[in-house]
Motif scaffolding. Structure first.
Motif, PDB file in Angstrom:
ATOM      1  N   MET A   1       0.847  -1.199   0.000  1.00  0.00           N
ATOM      2  CA  MET A   1       0.000   0.000   0.000  1.00  0.00           C
ATOM      3  C   MET A   1       0.882   1.249   0.000  1.00  0.00           C
ATOM      4  O   MET A   1       1.821   1.361   0.770  1.00  0.00           O
ATOM      5  CB  MET A   1      -0.917   0.006   1.229  1.00  0.00           C
ATOM      6  CG  MET A   1      -1.880   1.176   1.263  1.00  0.00           C
ATOM      7  SD  MET A   1      -3.025   1.122   2.657  1.00  0.00           S
ATOM      8  CE  MET A   1      -4.046  -0.279   2.189  1.00  0.00           C
ATOM      9  N   LYS A   2       0.571   2.168  -0.890  1.00  0.00           N
ATOM     10  CA  LYS A   2       1.380   3.365  -1.033  1.00  0.00           C
ATOM     11  C   LYS A   2       1.041   4.385   0.050  1.00  0.00           C
ATOM     12  O   LYS A   2      -0.130   4.648   0.319  1.00  0.00           O
ATOM     13  CB  LYS A   2       1.145   3.976  -2.416  1.00  0.00           C
ATOM     14  CG  LYS A   2       2.152   5.048  -2.808  1.00  0.00           C
ATOM     15  CD  LYS A   2       1.829   5.680  -4.145  1.00  0.00           C
ATOM     16  CE  LYS A   2       1.830   4.714  -5.303  1.00  0.00           C
ATOM     17  NZ  LYS A   2       3.128   4.067  -5.508  1.00  0.00           N
ATOM     18  N   LYS A   3       2.076   4.959   0.672  1.00  0.00           N
ATOM     19  CA  LYS A   3       1.883   6.014   1.659  1.00  0.00           C
ATOM     20  C   LYS A   3       1.944   7.372   0.961  1.00  0.00           C
ATOM     21  O   LYS A   3       2.815   7.604   0.125  1.00  0.00           O
ATOM     22  CB  LYS A   3       2.956   5.932   2.742  1.00  0.00           C
ATOM     23  CG  LYS A   3       2.928   4.643   3.546  1.00  0.00           C
ATOM     24  CD  LYS A   3       4.064   4.604   4.560  1.00  0.00           C
ATOM     25  CE  LYS A   3       4.044   3.298   5.336  1.00  0.00           C
ATOM     26  NZ  LYS A   3       5.191   3.203   6.295  1.00  0.00           N
ATOM     27  N   LYS A 136       2.336   4.910 -10.448  1.00  0.00           N
ATOM     28  CA  LYS A 136       1.649   3.722  -9.944  1.00  0.00           C
ATOM     29  C   LYS A 136       2.633   2.557  -9.753  1.00  0.00           C
ATOM     30  O   LYS A 136       3.424   2.233 -10.625  1.00  0.00           O
ATOM     31  CB  LYS A 136       0.517   3.304 -10.879  1.00  0.00           C
ATOM     32  CG  LYS A 136       0.968   2.800 -12.245  1.00  0.00           C
ATOM     33  CD  LYS A 136      -0.233   2.388 -13.090  1.00  0.00           C
ATOM     34  CE  LYS A 136       0.230   1.854 -14.446  1.00  0.00           C
ATOM     35  NZ  LYS A 136      -0.910   1.488 -15.306  1.00  0.00           N
ATOM     36  N   THR A 169      -5.616   7.636  -6.595  1.00  0.00           N
ATOM     37  CA  THR A 169      -6.506   6.585  -6.078  1.00  0.00           C
ATOM     38  C   THR A 169      -7.008   5.661  -7.183  1.00  0.00           C
ATOM     39  O   THR A 169      -7.479   4.554  -6.909  1.00  0.00           O
ATOM     40  CB  THR A 169      -7.728   7.182  -5.345  1.00  0.00           C
ATOM     41  OG1 THR A 169      -8.487   7.991  -6.254  1.00  0.00           O
ATOM     42  CG2 THR A 169      -7.304   8.006  -4.141  1.00  0.00           C
ATOM     43  N   ASP A 170      -6.900   6.087  -8.439  1.00  0.00           N
ATOM     44  CA  ASP A 170      -7.308   5.228  -9.551  1.00  0.00           C
ATOM     45  C   ASP A 170      -6.324   4.093  -9.788  1.00  0.00           C
ATOM     46  O   ASP A 170      -6.651   3.113 -10.467  1.00  0.00           O
ATOM     47  CB  ASP A 170      -7.439   6.040 -10.842  1.00  0.00           C
ATOM     48  CG  ASP A 170      -8.616   6.998 -10.821  1.00  0.00           C
ATOM     49  OD1 ASP A 170      -9.485   6.837  -9.944  1.00  0.00           O
ATOM     50  OD2 ASP A 170      -8.655   7.901 -11.670  1.00  0.00           O
ATOM     51  N   TYR A 171      -5.107   4.233  -9.265  1.00  0.00           N
ATOM     52  CA  TYR A 171      -4.050   3.277  -9.579  1.00  0.00           C
ATOM     53  C   TYR A 171      -3.530   2.502  -8.374  1.00  0.00           C
ATOM     54  O   TYR A 171      -2.955   1.429  -8.525  1.00  0.00           O
ATOM     55  CB  TYR A 171      -2.865   4.005 -10.239  1.00  0.00           C
ATOM     56  CG  TYR A 171      -3.255   4.816 -11.442  1.00  0.00           C
ATOM     57  CD1 TYR A 171      -3.621   4.201 -12.631  1.00  0.00           C
ATOM     58  CD2 TYR A 171      -3.290   6.211 -11.400  1.00  0.00           C
ATOM     59  CE1 TYR A 171      -3.997   4.928 -13.745  1.00  0.00           C
ATOM     60  CE2 TYR A 171      -3.660   6.956 -12.508  1.00  0.00           C
ATOM     61  CZ  TYR A 171      -4.011   6.305 -13.675  1.00  0.00           C
ATOM     62  OH  TYR A 171      -4.388   7.025 -14.775  1.00  0.00           O
ATOM     63  N   ASP A 172      -3.673   3.036  -7.180  1.00  0.00           N
ATOM     64  CA  ASP A 172      -3.091   2.407  -6.000  1.00  0.00           C
ATOM     65  C   ASP A 172      -4.026   2.534  -4.804  1.00  0.00           C
ATOM     66  O   ASP A 172      -4.805   3.487  -4.703  1.00  0.00           O
ATOM     67  CB  ASP A 172      -1.763   3.092  -5.624  1.00  0.00           C
ATOM     68  CG  ASP A 172      -0.622   2.728  -6.547  1.00  0.00           C
ATOM     69  OD1 ASP A 172      -0.181   1.571  -6.515  1.00  0.00           O
ATOM     70  OD2 ASP A 172      -0.167   3.606  -7.295  1.00  0.00           O
ATOM     71  N   GLN A 173      -3.908   1.580  -3.877  1.00  0.00           N
ATOM     72  CA  GLN A 173      -4.508   1.756  -2.565  1.00  0.00           C
ATOM     73  C   GLN A 173      -3.570   2.637  -1.754  1.00  0.00           C
ATOM     74  O   GLN A 173      -2.354   2.449  -1.778  1.00  0.00           O
ATOM     75  CB  GLN A 173      -4.711   0.403  -1.881  1.00  0.00           C
ATOM     76  CG  GLN A 173      -5.810  -0.444  -2.495  1.00  0.00           C
ATOM     77  CD  GLN A 173      -6.092  -1.668  -1.655  1.00  0.00           C
ATOM     78  OE1 GLN A 173      -5.185  -2.311  -1.149  1.00  0.00           O
ATOM     79  NE2 GLN A 173      -7.371  -1.989  -1.506  1.00  0.00           N
ATOM     80  N   LEU A 174      -4.140   3.583  -1.030  1.00  0.00           N
ATOM     81  CA  LEU A 174      -3.322   4.591  -0.376  1.00  0.00           C
ATOM     82  C   LEU A 174      -3.488   4.573   1.135  1.00  0.00           C
ATOM     83  O   LEU A 174      -4.591   4.412   1.650  1.00  0.00           O
ATOM     84  CB  LEU A 174      -3.692   5.988  -0.888  1.00  0.00           C
ATOM     85  CG  LEU A 174      -3.677   6.205  -2.396  1.00  0.00           C
ATOM     86  CD1 LEU A 174      -4.075   7.644  -2.715  1.00  0.00           C
ATOM     87  CD2 LEU A 174      -2.308   5.887  -2.990  1.00  0.00           C
ATOM     88  N   GLU A 175      -2.373   4.773   1.813  1.00  0.00           N
ATOM     89  CA  GLU A 175      -2.370   5.049   3.245  1.00  0.00           C
ATOM     90  C   GLU A 175      -2.014   6.520   3.390  1.00  0.00           C
ATOM     91  O   GLU A 175      -0.870   6.911   3.175  1.00  0.00           O
ATOM     92  CB  GLU A 175      -1.355   4.169   3.965  1.00  0.00           C
ATOM     93  CG  GLU A 175      -1.255   4.429   5.452  1.00  0.00           C
ATOM     94  CD  GLU A 175      -0.154   3.620   6.117  1.00  0.00           C
ATOM     95  OE1 GLU A 175       0.366   4.099   7.147  1.00  0.00           O
ATOM     96  OE2 GLU A 175       0.199   2.542   5.597  1.00  0.00           O
ATOM     97  N   LYS A 181      -5.306  13.389   3.478  1.00  0.00           N
ATOM     98  CA  LYS A 181      -6.762  13.225   3.540  1.00  0.00           C
ATOM     99  C   LYS A 181      -7.461  14.573   3.423  1.00  0.00           C
ATOM    100  O   LYS A 181      -8.487  14.705   2.733  1.00  0.00           O
ATOM    101  CB  LYS A 181      -7.165  12.561   4.852  1.00  0.00           C
ATOM    102  CG  LYS A 181      -6.775  11.091   4.958  1.00  0.00           C
ATOM    103  CD  LYS A 181      -7.142  10.542   6.329  1.00  0.00           C
ATOM    104  CE  LYS A 181      -6.713   9.088   6.479  1.00  0.00           C
ATOM    105  NZ  LYS A 181      -6.999   8.561   7.842  1.00  0.00           N
TER     106      LYS A 181
END
Length: 246
Positions: A1-3, A136, A169-175, A181
Motif C-alpha cells: 500500500m502506497k503512503k 503507480k 486513487t485510480d491506480y493504488d490503494q493509499l495510506e 486526507k
C-alpha cells in the motif's frame, strides 16, 4: 500500500527526511511555476533549469549562447528587468528548441529543495493524472509538495495536491496522512470549477487584476497534458509521455 503525505509549503520541507527511504516527491506550484514548466516542455523546450534566484539565473545564462535559451522569472509576482515574465502565454511562441532558465519566488525554490528525493516529479492540474499514472506501483512513499506563497499556505496548490491524490486513487490503494486526507477531501468537496477555485485564491485574484485571465484559465485545465516531467541533474526534462487512452 502506497503512503501519501502532503507538505503545505516549501518552508516545511525537511531535506533530511525527504532523502530517506526512497521517497518520491511531486512538486506543485499551480500558479504558476510547475504549470509553466509543463507547458514549456509540451511546447518543445529542450529543458527547464529551475534556479533559486535572479543572480543564479543570470549566472547560468552567462555561460550560454544567447540564441539557445530564454531567461524568465518573477519576484513576489513582479517582473524582473531583463527576464521574460514566466507565464505560458508569453513563453509559448519563443521556447521551442531552447532551454528555459526559470526563477520564481516559490516553485523553483521548492523544486531545488526537493532534489534530495529519490525522484522528483513536476506536476500541475494540467498533468496530475499523467504523473499519477507514471508513479503507480513505483514508490512506497509519495510526498506531494505544495510550494506555497512566500511562506504562506496556498489554496491553489492544496487543491492541486487533492486533485493529484484523487488521480492516484485510480491506480493504488493509499495510506494517507491527515494532510493528504484533508487535501483529497477539499478537492472532492470543493464547489465550483477549478477555475472558480483558482480565481478565488490570493494569487488568482492578483492574476485577474493584472490582466492575466488567459493564463489563469490555462492553469485551471485538468488532465489535458500527457507529459510527465521530472527533475534530473538539476534540469526539468520529460520523463515520459502517457499514451492516449491511458
Amino acid at each position: 500500500m502506497k503512503k501519501v503525505h502532503v507538505i503545505l509549503k516549501k518552508e516545511d520541507i525537511s531535506e533530511k527526511k525527504l532523502s530517506e527511504g526512497g521517497k518520491v516527491s511531486v512538486v506543485l506550484d499551480v500558479l504558476l511555476a510547475t504549470t509553466t514548466i509543463t507547458s514549456a516542455l509540451a511546447n518543445g523546450a529542450a529543458e527547464v533549469i529551475p534556479v533559486l534566484d535572479v543572480t543564479e539565473g543570470m549566472n547560468v545564462a552567462a555561460g550560454m549562447e544567447p540564441e539557445t535559451f530564454v531567461l524568465a522569472g518573477e519576484i513576489h509576482g513582479k517582473p524582473i528587468d531583463g527576464f521574460v515574465y514566466p507565464i505560458p502565454s508569453r513563453l509559448r511562441e519563443m521556447i521551442n528548441g531552447k532551454k528555459l532558465i526559470l526563477s520564481t519566488t516559490n516553485g523553483t525554490v521548492a523544486l531545488r529543495k526537493s532534489a534530495c528525493a529519490s525522484k522528483v516529479y513536476i506536476s500541475s492540474l494540467l498533468n496530475n493524472r499523467a504523473v499519477a499514472e507514471s508513479i503507480k506501483g513505483e514508490a512506497e512513499t509519495v510526498i506531494a509538495i505544495c510550494s506555497g506563497n512566500s511562506g504562506e499556505f496556498s489554496l491553489e496548490d492544496f487543491y492541486g495536491a487533492g486533485h493529484f491524490i484523487d488521480c492516484l486513487t485510480d491506480y493504488d490503494q493509499l495510506e494517507m496522512t491527515d494532510s493528504a486526507k484533508a487535501a483529497l477531501h477539499f478537492y472532492r468537496g470543493a464547489s465550483g470549477s477549478a477555475f472558480d477555485i483558482l480565481s478565488s485564491s490570493r494569487v488568482g485574484r492578483l492574476f485577474a487584476r493584472h490582466g492575466l485571465a488567459e493564463d489563469l484559465e490555462f492553469a485551471s485545465q485538468t488532465d489535458v497534458a500527457a507529459i510527465v516531467p521530472i527533475l534530473k541533474n538539476g534540469r526539468a526534462v520529460i520523463h515520459q509521455t502517457a499514451l492516449k487512452g491511458e
